[in-house]
Design a protein around this motif. Structure first.
Motif, mmCIF file in Angstrom:
data_model
loop_
_atom_site.group_PDB
_atom_site.id
_atom_site.type_symbol
_atom_site.label_atom_id
_atom_site.label_comp_id
_atom_site.label_asym_id
_atom_site.label_seq_id
_atom_site.Cartn_x
_atom_site.Cartn_y
_atom_site.Cartn_z
ATOM 1 N N GLN A 268 0.049 33.474 51.664
ATOM 2 C CA GLN A 268 0.039 34.305 50.452
ATOM 3 C C GLN A 268 -0.886 33.707 49.398
ATOM 4 O O GLN A 268 -1.696 34.424 48.786
ATOM 5 N N ARG A 269 -0.780 32.403 49.195
ATOM 6 C CA ARG A 269 -1.623 31.759 48.185
ATOM 7 C C ARG A 269 -3.079 31.707 48.607
ATOM 8 O O ARG A 269 -3.996 31.959 47.801
ATOM 9 N N ALA A 270 -3.315 31.403 49.869
ATOM 10 C CA ALA A 270 -4.700 31.270 50.342
ATOM 11 C C ALA A 270 -5.410 32.619 50.391
ATOM 12 O O ALA A 270 -6.617 32.703 50.103
ATOM 13 N N LYS A 271 -4.684 33.666 50.758
ATOM 14 C CA LYS A 271 -5.316 34.991 50.812
ATOM 15 C C LYS A 271 -5.692 35.473 49.423
ATOM 16 O O LYS A 271 -6.731 36.130 49.238
ATOM 17 N N ALA A 272 -4.886 35.123 48.437
ATOM 18 C CA ALA A 272 -5.221 35.485 47.061
ATOM 19 C C ALA A 272 -6.474 34.753 46.594
ATOM 20 O O ALA A 272 -7.300 35.308 45.865
ATOM 21 N N ALA A 273 -6.623 33.509 47.032
ATOM 22 C CA ALA A 273 -7.792 32.712 46.635
ATOM 23 C C ALA A 273 -9.035 33.054 47.444
ATOM 24 O O ALA A 273 -10.155 32.918 46.946
ATOM 25 N N PRO A 275 -9.854 36.236 49.502
ATOM 26 C CA PRO A 275 -9.505 37.561 50.035
ATOM 27 C C PRO A 275 -10.365 38.016 51.207
ATOM 28 O O PRO A 275 -9.918 38.809 52.036
ATOM 29 N N ASP A 276 -11.595 37.514 51.306
ATOM 30 C CA ASP A 276 -12.501 37.967 52.369
ATOM 31 C C ASP A 276 -12.531 37.044 53.578
ATOM 32 O O ASP A 276 -13.256 37.302 54.544
ATOM 33 N N LEU A 277 -11.768 35.954 53.532
ATOM 34 C CA LEU A 277 -11.741 35.002 54.631
ATOM 35 C C LEU A 277 -10.590 35.333 55.582
ATOM 36 O O LEU A 277 -9.427 35.308 55.165
ATOM 37 N N PRO A 278 -10.875 35.632 56.862
ATOM 38 C CA PRO A 278 -9.784 35.880 57.813
ATOM 39 C C PRO A 278 -8.918 34.633 57.997
ATOM 40 O O PRO A 278 -9.423 33.560 58.317
ATOM 41 N N LEU A 279 -7.622 34.788 57.762
ATOM 42 C CA LEU A 279 -6.653 33.700 57.908
ATOM 43 C C LEU A 279 -5.630 34.112 58.953
ATOM 44 O O LEU A 279 -5.133 35.237 58.926
ATOM 45 N N MET A 280 -5.328 33.196 59.860
ATOM 46 C CA MET A 280 -4.447 33.542 60.974
ATOM 47 C C MET A 280 -3.415 32.455 61.224
ATOM 48 O O MET A 280 -3.640 31.289 60.902
ATOM 49 N N SER A 305 6.184 38.713 61.465
ATOM 50 C CA SER A 305 5.414 39.108 60.279
ATOM 51 C C SER A 305 4.124 38.303 60.172
ATOM 52 O O SER A 305 3.095 38.814 59.719
ATOM 53 N N LEU A 306 4.173 37.043 60.603
ATOM 54 C CA LEU A 306 2.965 36.208 60.592
ATOM 55 C C LEU A 306 1.936 36.740 61.584
ATOM 56 O O LEU A 306 0.733 36.785 61.292
ATOM 57 N N ARG A 307 2.395 37.147 62.760
ATOM 58 C CA ARG A 307 1.471 37.679 63.771
ATOM 59 C C ARG A 307 0.886 39.010 63.314
ATOM 60 O O ARG A 307 -0.291 39.293 63.550
ATOM 61 N N SER A 310 -1.790 38.364 60.727
ATOM 62 C CA SER A 310 -3.003 37.824 61.333
ATOM 63 C C SER A 310 -3.940 38.927 61.817
ATOM 64 O O SER A 310 -5.161 38.722 61.884
ATOM 65 N N LEU A 311 -3.378 40.087 62.128
ATOM 66 C CA LEU A 311 -4.192 41.213 62.591
ATOM 67 C C LEU A 311 -4.559 42.165 61.463
ATOM 68 O O LEU A 311 -5.641 42.756 61.475
ATOM 69 N N THR A 312 -3.682 42.323 60.481
ATOM 70 C CA THR A 312 -3.947 43.274 59.392
ATOM 71 C C THR A 312 -4.618 42.634 58.190
ATOM 72 O O THR A 312 -5.300 43.321 57.420
ATOM 73 N N GLN A 313 -4.369 41.319 57.982
ATOM 74 C CA GLN A 313 -4.823 40.600 56.788
ATOM 75 C C GLN A 313 -4.253 41.199 55.510
ATOM 76 O O GLN A 313 -4.814 41.040 54.424
ATOM 77 N N ASN A 314 -3.126 41.872 55.642
ATOM 78 C CA ASN A 314 -2.456 42.499 54.503
ATOM 79 C C ASN A 314 -1.306 41.607 54.038
ATOM 80 O O ASN A 314 -0.296 41.467 54.743
#
Length: 346
Positions: A268-273, A275-280, A305-307, A310-314
């Motif tokens: 959650q924190r990393a995606k906010a920082a 947003p365009d980097l795929p995180l899985m 939910s983690l899996r 990883s596919l939606t990046q939402n």
């Protein structure tokens, strides 16, 4: 006793049964993101001559060193391993192939260049294969072998994956015993990208000797540090593999795998920082005693939910589940530093 010596003593006590050299150590199918689209994948762990670093001691959490062949596979063995694995994808109209070994695909003492080239040519000639990923330690990456791989693949998309684990050289040395530096990763990534190869960085949540909070904050920092050099970042959650130093300490009650709530917070924190980097993250063994877990009630749902994320990046996919054990996790973050020895970060 040094960390490497402790790991080596455990390795020497493990008896590995001989196994056929013409069969891969493992192979399976799944789904991953390729250019933002969900694509079928075939993962192959080749049975190789063995990880060079693992033979010298190796990483504190890694049991994959025992997947190597009892004797070096021949070229025909490698062809047979690939053929067996490819059968699992025979009905896929298109798919990505992920290549792993017990160590490094680009180490010619582990996988001879002749075998490496035949594997890549077979994949290059298969029109269904849309991308190829290969894992290696960064010290085996050179301008020459990256260019050779790309030439054989006929410009088919190629990705190099590195088990960076953390951006902290101290944690990588004193907790994981990884045997290379962050600068080594940067050098290899720059070579890969310069030649048109994308980069995937694997990070490790909660290696030995870190409290839950320290482990969480380390991954947040590591994502920030690795982001400029990686096209994708995947966070592995440490699990207890047989024949490892992690297992030896876990059996004594001196190690607990990470909480699943920690990786939810990280993503959650990393995606906010970024947003365009795929995180899985695909939490192997989630819910088991040896794997990352919360309580028995929510572990399976949180892992799912983690899996999905990883596919939606939402990020919303990470906030759909709650549980009473989350409050206990928060208390662990707050109090564990005062009750748990964390010597390498004192």
């Amino acid at each position: 006793m040094t960390l490497n010596k402790a790991v080596m003593e455990i390795r020497q006590r493990i008896k590995v049964r001989p196994s056929p050299t013409n069969e891969p150590a493992a192979s399976w199918t799944g789904v991953d993101l390729v250019n933002g689209n969900q694509v079928k994948t075939l993962t192959v762990i080749f049975k190789s001559a063995g990880c060079r670093w693992g033979k010298a001691g190796g990483c504190t959490m890694c049991g994959y060193v025992y997947d190597c062949a009892s004797e070096p596979p021949t070229l025909e063995d490698y062809k047979a391993q690939l053929a067996r694995a490819m059968k699992k994808a025979e009905k896929f109209p298109e798919f990505m192939v992920k290549i792993f070994t017990s160590g490094s695909f680009l180490d010619e003492l582990e996988v001879p260049s002749e075998a490496r080239d035949v594997i890549l040519k077979t994949l290059a000639d298969d029109p269904r294969v849309v991308k190829v990923l290969a894992e290696t330690r960064p010290n085996f990456v050179t301008e020459e072998n990256v260019q050779e791989c790309l030439k054989i693949l006929k410009n088919k998309p190629f990705e190099l994956a590195f088990g960076l684990e953390t951006s902290s050289d101290r944690i990588r040395r004193d907790s994981i015993n990884k045997g290379f530096t962050f600068r080594d990763f940067v050098r290899a990534s720059e070579i890969a990208r310069k030649n048109g190869t994308t980069v995937k960085a694997y990070l490790m949540l909660k290696p030995l000797f870190l409290s839950e909070r320290q482990a969480l904050e380390d991954i947040i920092r590591s994502i920030d540090d690795a982001a400029p050099y990686a096209d994708t970042i995947s966070i592995n959650l440490c699990n207890v593999q047989k024949g490892t130093l992690v297992e030896a300490l876990w059996e004594k009650g001196q190690y607990r795998p990470p909480w699943l709530w920690s990786i939810v917070e990280i993503l959650q924190r990393a995606k906010a920082a970024h947003p365009d980097l795929p995180l899985m993250s695909d939490p192997v063994g989630a819910g088991s005693k040896r794997g990352p877990h919360n309580c028995k009630i929510c572990s399976s749902d949180v892992a799912d939910s983690l899996r999905t994320f990883s596919l939606t990046q939402n990020p919303e996919d990470l906030s759909r589940i709650d549980c009473e054990c989350k409050e206990l996790w928060r208390k662990v973050l707050e109090l564990e530093d005062f009750t748990y020895g964390t010597p390498i970060l004192d």
